[in-house]
Structure formats: structure tokens, C-alpha cells
Design a protein around this motif. Structure first.
Motif, PDB file in Angstrom:
ATOM      1  N   LEU A  66       0.813  -1.532   0.401  1.00 41.92           N
ATOM      2  CA  LEU A  66       0.243   0.165   0.061  1.00 41.92           C
ATOM      3  C   LEU A  66       0.829   1.256  -0.246  1.00 41.92           C
ATOM      4  CD1 LEU A  66      -2.823   1.094   0.119  1.00 41.92           C
ATOM      5  CD2 LEU A  66      -2.180   1.173   2.594  1.00 41.92           C
ATOM      6  N   LYS A  69       2.142   1.546  -3.993  1.00 42.54           N
ATOM      7  CA  LYS A  69       0.767   2.549  -3.926  1.00 42.54           C
ATOM      8  C   LYS A  69       0.434   3.820  -3.782  1.00 42.54           C
ATOM      9  CE  LYS A  69      -0.844  -1.395  -6.447  1.00 42.54           C
ATOM     10  NZ  LYS A  69      -0.568  -1.706  -8.124  1.00 42.54           N
ATOM     11  N   ARG A  70       0.991   4.552  -2.094  1.00 41.57           N
ATOM     12  CA  ARG A  70       0.604   5.654  -2.554  1.00 41.57           C
ATOM     13  C   ARG A  70       1.804   6.175  -2.568  1.00 41.57           C
ATOM     14  NH1 ARG A  70      -3.833   6.931   0.934  1.00 41.57           N
ATOM     15  NH2 ARG A  70      -4.415   5.278   2.591  1.00 41.57           N
ATOM     16  N   PHE A  73       1.056   6.912  -6.697  1.00 37.35           N
ATOM     17  CA  PHE A  73       0.283   7.602  -6.930  1.00 37.35           C
ATOM     18  C   PHE A  73       1.127   9.117  -6.563  1.00 37.35           C
ATOM     19  CE2 PHE A  73      -3.506   9.723  -5.066  1.00 37.35           C
ATOM     20  CZ  PHE A  73      -4.416  10.197  -5.645  1.00 37.35           C
ATOM     21  N   GLN A 140      -7.942   6.433  -3.953  1.00 38.04           N
ATOM     22  CA  GLN A 140      -8.943   5.255  -4.419  1.00 38.04           C
ATOM     23  C   GLN A 140      -9.455   5.817  -5.360  1.00 38.04           C
ATOM     24  OE1 GLN A 140      -9.944   3.407  -2.052  1.00 38.04           O
ATOM     25  NE2 GLN A 140      -8.550   3.494  -0.374  1.00 38.04           N
ATOM     26  N   GLN A 143      -6.421   3.357  -7.648  1.00 38.57           N
ATOM     27  CA  GLN A 143      -6.029   2.541  -7.298  1.00 38.57           C
ATOM     28  C   GLN A 143      -7.744   1.830  -8.280  1.00 38.57           C
ATOM     29  OE1 GLN A 143      -6.517   1.597  -2.758  1.00 38.57           O
ATOM     30  NE2 GLN A 143      -5.333  -0.004  -4.406  1.00 38.57           N
ATOM     31  N   ASN A 146      -7.421   2.079 -11.954  1.00 38.97           N
ATOM     32  CA  ASN A 146      -5.651   1.216 -12.079  1.00 38.97           C
ATOM     33  C   ASN A 146      -6.411  -0.235 -11.735  1.00 38.97           C
ATOM     34  OD1 ASN A 146      -4.160   3.494 -12.558  1.00 38.97           O
ATOM     35  ND2 ASN A 146      -3.208   2.834 -11.142  1.00 38.97           N
ATOM     36  N   GLU A 147      -6.533   0.162 -11.506  1.00 31.83           N
ATOM     37  CA  GLU A 147      -7.266  -2.064 -11.114  1.00 31.83           C
ATOM     38  C   GLU A 147      -8.083  -3.093 -12.079  1.00 31.83           C
ATOM     39  OE1 GLU A 147      -8.907  -2.105  -7.400  1.00 31.83           O
ATOM     40  OE2 GLU A 147      -7.087  -2.201  -6.429  1.00 31.83           O
TER      41      GLU A 147
END
Length: 165
Positions: A66, A69-70, A73, A140, A143, A146-147
């Protein structure tokens, strides 16, 4: 001045133990990484149940992912803002030059420069803010987006393989 003497307590809270062990590991002279086997040995000496250790390790891996990922971002948002800032400089330089060339003075181009600059500044403030509810919502959304891209790419790859077979 007299030094303050510290008394060693007879018991420690789990948070205190964690902090002390963290400091002790950080001060090790050899500064080498510990293997997973060594982690298991330390946990056994501390009488930590294997299931607890596995759960803690899984939680740590999730937090690490996480955090990664942050960071991605944050880098994405900053690169987007930099692109907008470069566009702002190029377009406004052209408009200032055009205004100076046509009117001999700066007039109407200053309004565009200031208004666009205000918008860019406000967006920069939002971009470089890395905490708070607005940041969490933006993260959020990014994310999720991207998912969805990844799942669509995976679906497309499976369809291509199925089509080729």
C-alpha cells in the motif's frame, strides 16, 4: 547541572518492547539484513506463536504494498501537475510575447496569466497535499482506475490467447 538518572523498569508494555527492539536492531554494528529464518528464531525466543508471526508478516507485506502504491500515486499526481505547469509556461510565454508584439505593452495577456496561474496554484496545493480525506478519495479513485485497467488488460490477453488457440 546534574544528570537525570533513569530507573530501569521491571516490566514493559508491548509498545515499549517494540520500540526497544527496534532501536537495538538499528544500532547493530554489522548492519546486515536478517533472514526470514532469523526472524522465526527471534519470534520463537520471544514466544510468539507461528500463526501470529505469519499474520503479522502478511499485514506488513500488505502495508508495504500500500505504501508503494501511495508513492506511485504521489509521483503520478506530481508528474501530471508538472506537465500542466510546463504547458502554462509555454502558452503564457507565447501570449505575453504576442500581446507585447501587437500592442507594444502587456495588457490582456496578464489576465490570462493570472487566472490560469491561480488555477494552477490551487491544483498544485491539492497535488502536493499527501494527507487528508481529499487525498484518500483521490487515491482510492486512482487505485480503482488502475485495477480496472489491469483487469481489462488481463481479460484482453486471455481473449487473445483463446482466439489464437
Amino acid at each position: 547541572m546534574s544528570e537525570v538518572e533513569f530507573q530501569t523498569p521491571q516490566s514493559y508494555s508491548p509498545e515499549d518492547i517494540q520500540q526497544i527492539l527496534h532501536l537495538a536492531l538499528a544500532r547493530r554494528n554489522d548492519q546486515e539484513e536478517l533472514s526470514r529464518e532469523q526472524l522465526w528464531e527471534i519470534a520463537a525466543e520471544l514466544e510468539i506463536e507461528p500463526l501470529s508471526l505469519v499474520a503479522a508478516e502478511q499485514e506488513w507485506l500488505k502495508q508495504k504494498a500500500l505504501t508503494k502504491k501511495r508513492l506511485e500515486f504521489t509521483q503520478f499526481r506530481r508528474s501530471q501537475w508538472k506537465q500542466k505547469a510546463v504547458r502554462y509556461v509555454i502558452v503564457n510565454s507565447f501570449l505575453l510575447f504576442l500581446n507585447l508584439l501587437s500592442a507594444g505593452t502587456l495588457s490582456w495577456s496578464l489576465y490570462i496569466l493570472l487566472l490560469w496561474g491561480l488555477g494552477l496554484s490551487l491544483e498544485g496545493l491539492k497535488t502536493f497535499q499527501t494527507q487528508g480525506e481529499a487525498y484518500e478519495q483521490a487515491f482510492q479513485r486512482w487505485q480503482f482506475k488502475n485495477e480496472m485497467k489491469e483487469s481489462m488488460a488481463n481479460l484482453w490477453q486471455r481473449l487473445k490467447k483463446a482466439w489464437q488457440s
